[in-house]
Design a protein around this motif. Sequence first.
Motif, short mmCIF file in Angstrom:
data_model
loop_
_atom_site.label_atom_id
_atom_site.label_comp_id
_atom_site.label_asym_id
_atom_site.label_seq_id
_atom_site.Cartn_x
_atom_site.Cartn_y
_atom_site.Cartn_z
N PHE A 192 8.93 -3.53 0.72
CA PHE A 192 9.27 -3.70 -0.70
C PHE A 192 8.45 -4.80 -1.33
CE2 PHE A 192 11.53 -5.67 -4.18
CZ PHE A 192 11.92 -4.59 -4.95
N VAL A 193 8.37 -5.94 -0.66
CA VAL A 193 7.62 -7.07 -1.21
C VAL A 193 6.16 -6.72 -1.42
CG1 VAL A 193 6.74 -9.38 -0.65
CG2 VAL A 193 9.18 -8.87 -0.38
N LEU A 194 5.53 -6.12 -0.42
CA LEU A 194 4.11 -5.79 -0.53
C LEU A 194 3.87 -4.75 -1.61
CD1 LEU A 194 2.91 -5.69 3.20
CD2 LEU A 194 2.57 -7.50 1.52
N ARG A 195 4.73 -3.74 -1.68
CA ARG A 195 4.49 -2.64 -2.63
C ARG A 195 4.92 -3.01 -4.05
NH1 ARG A 195 1.00 0.95 -3.95
NH2 ARG A 195 1.85 2.53 -5.35
N GLU A 196 6.14 -3.48 -4.20
CA GLU A 196 6.70 -3.69 -5.54
C GLU A 196 6.27 -5.01 -6.17
OE1 GLU A 196 8.45 -1.34 -7.15
OE2 GLU A 196 8.07 -0.06 -5.40
N VAL A 197 6.04 -6.02 -5.36
CA VAL A 197 5.68 -7.32 -5.91
C VAL A 197 4.17 -7.51 -5.96
CG1 VAL A 197 5.93 -9.82 -5.65
CG2 VAL A 197 7.86 -8.32 -5.09
N PHE A 198 3.49 -7.16 -4.85
CA PHE A 198 2.06 -7.43 -4.76
C PHE A 198 1.19 -6.18 -4.93
CE2 PHE A 198 4.23 -10.81 -2.51
CZ PHE A 198 3.63 -11.94 -3.06
N ASP A 199 1.82 -5.03 -5.15
CA ASP A 199 1.10 -3.79 -5.45
C ASP A 199 0.06 -3.44 -4.39
OD1 ASP A 199 0.69 -1.52 -7.03
OD2 ASP A 199 -0.96 -2.44 -8.14
N VAL A 200 0.42 -3.64 -3.13
CA VAL A 200 -0.47 -3.30 -2.02
C VAL A 200 -0.37 -1.80 -1.76
CG1 VAL A 200 -0.94 -3.70 0.44
CG2 VAL A 200 -0.21 -5.60 -1.02
N GLY A 201 -1.48 -1.17 -1.43
CA GLY A 201 -1.51 0.26 -1.19
C GLY A 201 -0.75 0.65 0.08
N TYR A 202 -0.30 1.90 0.13
CA TYR A 202 0.50 2.37 1.26
C TYR A 202 -0.26 2.30 2.58
CZ TYR A 202 3.95 4.08 -2.10
OH TYR A 202 4.90 4.17 -3.09
N ASP A 203 -1.54 2.62 2.56
CA ASP A 203 -2.32 2.58 3.80
C ASP A 203 -2.40 1.16 4.35
OD1 ASP A 203 -2.71 5.27 3.63
OD2 ASP A 203 -4.77 5.16 2.90
N ILE A 224 -0.27 -1.30 3.71
CA ILE A 224 1.07 -1.70 4.17
C ILE A 224 1.34 -1.12 5.54
CG2 ILE A 224 3.55 -1.58 3.71
CD1 ILE A 224 2.90 -1.42 0.73
N ALA A 225 0.93 0.15 5.74
CA ALA A 225 1.15 0.81 7.02
C ALA A 225 0.48 0.03 8.15
CB ALA A 225 0.60 2.24 6.97
N ALA A 226 -0.71 -0.48 7.89
CA ALA A 226 -1.42 -1.27 8.91
C ALA A 226 -0.71 -2.59 9.18
CB ALA A 226 -2.86 -1.53 8.46
N ALA A 227 -0.06 -3.14 8.16
CA ALA A 227 0.61 -4.43 8.31
C ALA A 227 1.93 -4.32 9.06
CB ALA A 227 0.84 -5.06 6.94
N VAL A 228 2.64 -3.19 8.88
CA VAL A 228 3.98 -3.07 9.49
C VAL A 228 4.00 -2.08 10.66
CG1 VAL A 228 5.10 -3.69 7.31
CG2 VAL A 228 4.76 -1.27 7.87
N ASP A 229 2.83 -1.59 11.03
CA ASP A 229 2.71 -0.67 12.18
C ASP A 229 3.55 0.59 12.00
OD1 ASP A 229 0.93 -2.32 13.60
OD2 ASP A 229 2.58 -3.53 14.37
N ARG A 289 5.94 5.22 2.75
CA ARG A 289 6.38 5.76 1.45
C ARG A 289 7.89 5.98 1.44
NH1 ARG A 289 2.54 7.83 -2.08
NH2 ARG A 289 0.39 7.79 -1.29
N GLN A 290 8.42 6.52 2.52
CA GLN A 290 9.86 6.74 2.60
C GLN A 290 10.63 5.42 2.60
OE1 GLN A 290 10.35 9.15 6.12
NE2 GLN A 290 10.11 11.06 4.98
N ILE A 291 10.12 4.46 3.37
CA ILE A 291 10.77 3.14 3.43
C ILE A 291 10.74 2.47 2.06
CG2 ILE A 291 10.63 0.81 4.40
CD1 ILE A 291 9.44 2.14 6.94
N ALA A 292 9.60 2.56 1.38
CA ALA A 292 9.45 1.95 0.05
C ALA A 292 10.43 2.57 -0.94
CB ALA A 292 8.02 2.11 -0.44
#
Length: 298
Positions: free
Chosen positions: A126-137, A139-144, A151-154
Amino acid sequence: MSDDATEPATEAFLAHRNLLFTVAYEVLGSAADAEDVLQETWLQWAKADRGQVRDQRALLVRITTRQALNRLRTIKRHREAYVGPWLPEPLLTAPDVAEDVELAESVSMALMLVLETLSPTERAVFVLREVFDVGYDEIAAAVDRSPAAVRQIAHRARRHVDSRRPRRVVSSNECRAVLESFRRAVETGDPQALLEVLAPQVVLISDGGGIKHAALRPVTGAERVARMFAGGISKVEGAITAEPTVVNGNPALLVRLDGEIDGVMAVGTEDGRITGLYYVRNPEKLSHVTSPTPLTLR
């Protein structure tokens, strides 16, 4: 590592340090833990093969997120044994944070409390996507996780937060005016004025961490909260003052007892009334309220 290799690494890290701290703080809710995460990030960054790095900022954010996520999973267990309610560590912030509406909302005490109800992975996503507008790919690399899973988690995290966050963002001027009315009512001991500034279902959450006296459970309802303030102040030996300040990008009160910092009180407001009072008294959480902490989304 040679000095020639260390200097560019240090410059890149320092260039993004405020951003990395903000990411870690929003994931963790603790400035002390965020600082530890930055130290761990630096160690990982210093060992990285930066010759193969196309986007230094992205890699630093990824490392920071991984370190913060690991730490969050650990401290979540510790917080289950915390004495009384747990509140995020308040940060004295500079005026530019308050002027950035998006940033101020993302670090507000009210929203940070909502983020506490997410799982560690949901919170990081949530923080990466909604606050910092980081792309899904990324974020996927960051959270494994896979991009599809992210996308589902977000989506799940966004729905959860939206159902609990304040209905609208209140301007700093409006919040400041409500907070000033509250301060005057408390200082004058006027119960009616206090009731008028509190929403009927206001919630008071106080965090003493077992070190300072605080309610062990949230207190709900204007009359109960007003009685608690009136009764508490009458028992205090010494002079209590409350001075306006800006904490986590939003108006707040710095409370002093005989000139010494006793705690920080942040508020949530809607329709000209206080809906949430968040009083941090735990002295271990007050080390960042005397000098501004720089935060940024970029």
